[in-house]
Design an enzyme around this catalytic site. Structure first.
Site, mmCIF file in Angstrom:
data_model
loop_
_atom_site.group_PDB
_atom_site.id
_atom_site.type_symbol
_atom_site.label_atom_id
_atom_site.label_comp_id
_atom_site.label_asym_id
_atom_site.label_seq_id
_atom_site.Cartn_x
_atom_site.Cartn_y
_atom_site.Cartn_z
ATOM 1 N N ASP A 190 34.031 -24.042 -48.540
ATOM 2 C CA ASP A 190 34.231 -23.043 -47.329
ATOM 3 C C ASP A 190 35.276 -23.709 -46.396
ATOM 4 O OD1 ASP A 190 32.212 -21.598 -48.391
ATOM 5 O OD2 ASP A 190 30.662 -22.877 -47.368
ATOM 6 N N HIS A 196 25.949 -21.660 -47.007
ATOM 7 C CA HIS A 196 26.782 -21.437 -48.186
ATOM 8 C C HIS A 196 27.071 -20.215 -48.970
ATOM 9 C CE1 HIS A 196 30.203 -23.143 -50.772
ATOM 10 N NE2 HIS A 196 29.136 -23.108 -51.819
#
Length: 347
Positions: A182, A209
């Site tokens: 990310d 996530h």
């Protein structure tokens, strides 16, 4: 002459520590012996991850485990002329040997996401795999740092914690959900939009996530850009959140974000190894046990050290848009965490 690939990877890793001379990679002459085990090493993430960890001079022993195919991967990677000694292990009967003596265990095992697959579909397959592997970790290397890549991370990290608690080996400082991809995506997308060098960019990413639980804090991005509008920030946030889907769709059913995930996993494992070796000021974002919100697990910046987590850092100042995103992500993240805990307790 050292190969271009080895020099390029080592340069990339060194550049991440360029802010302080103390953060440079140890040379193989001065680095202590460190064993890294990859569980799921024959898969789409596991194979490139094995290659990248073989190139890391902090690794002295690299154990590659999967249900099948790992002897071939180990033979292939093992021919590369770098420090790590490589061994391949296949089948449940060899899992213990793969894990014994490990300092860091990386888990990319399980199935990747395919078009049309929901996080629930992933959970139903990967939850049992993660539970089984963590049961073995508790038995054979209970003090290892565990890097969880297997999705959905928002649930698999809580599963791992419950397995370790049941075994009496849980150390919250040594369990990490790898959310580095990310951060990697946020840096790439921000650099492109702000027209700055990506090598100089840093963007913290917090929350979880998956989807809206991923919250990039572009208000804290460095170098700062005054040229990005609110709409630009919203678009960058959405693209970061949907990065995995973007790759799945681009590969048209032929795979998921395996290569970029392997890179991100290698970056985070390198940070853990540096921390274990006593390099100061190693900070990465990760999904860990946390008290910075009311949720029991949360991704934020974490200072790494000889015992794993040295300090879970706070969120810092948030923009109004980020404050709203933080509140919006909490119900979904809470549900995912509880789902993992419930699975571990019921199975």
């Amino acid at each position: 002459m050292r190969s271009f690939v080895v020099r390029s990877v080592e340069f990339a890793l060194r550049r991440r520590g360029a802010a302080s001379s103390n953060r440079r990679l140890f040379s193989s002459d001065s680095a202590p012996e460190r064993k890294v085990a990859i569980l799921g090493a024959a898969g789409g993430i596991g194979q490139p991850l094995a290659l990248l960890m073989k190139l890391n001079p902090l690794v002295s022993d690299l154990a590659l485990y999967d249900i099948a195919g790992t002897p071939g991967v180990a033979a292939d990677v093992g021919h590369i002329n770098t420090r790590a000694q490589v061994a391949g292990y296949a089948g449940e009967e060899q899992l213990g040997k793969a894990l014994e003596g490990s300092d860091v265990v990386i888990i990319p095992a399980g199935v990747p996401r395919k078009p049309g697959m929901t996080r629930d579909d992933l959970f139903n397959i990967n939850a049992g795999i993660v539970k089984s592997l963590c049961t073995a970790i508790a038995k054979y290397c209970p003090s290892a740092v565990v890097n969880m890549i297997s999705n959905p991370v928002n649930s698999t990290v809580p599963i791992a914690s419950e397995v370790f608690k049941r075994a009496g080996t849980y150390d919250e400082k040594k369990l990490f959900g790898v959310t580095t991809l990310d951060v990697v995506r946020a840096k790439t997308f921000y650099a492109g939009k702000a027209k700055v060098s990506v090598a100089d960019v840093n963007v913290p990413v917090v929350g979880g996530h998956a989807g809206i639980t991923i919250l990039p804090l572009f208000s804290q991005a460095t170098p700062a850009s005054n040229d990005l509008s609110t709409e630009d920030i919203k678009a960058l946030t959405k693209r970061t959140q949907d990065g995995g889907t973007e790759v799945v769709e681009a590969k048209a059913g032929k795979g998921s974000a395996t290569l970029s995930m392997a890179y991100a996993g290698a970056i985070f494992a390198d940070a853990c190894l540096k921390g274990l070796n006593g390099v100061p000021d190693i900070v990465e974002c990760s999904f860990v046990q946390s008290s910075i919100t009311e949720l029991p697990f949360f991704a934020s910046k974490v200072r790494l050290g000889k015992n794993g987590v040295e300090e879970v850092l706070g969120l810092g100042p948030l923009s109004d848009y980020e404050k709203e995103g933080l509140e919006n992500l909490k119900p979904e993240l809470k549900a995912s965490i509880e789902k993992g805990i419930r699975f571990a307790k019921d199975n």
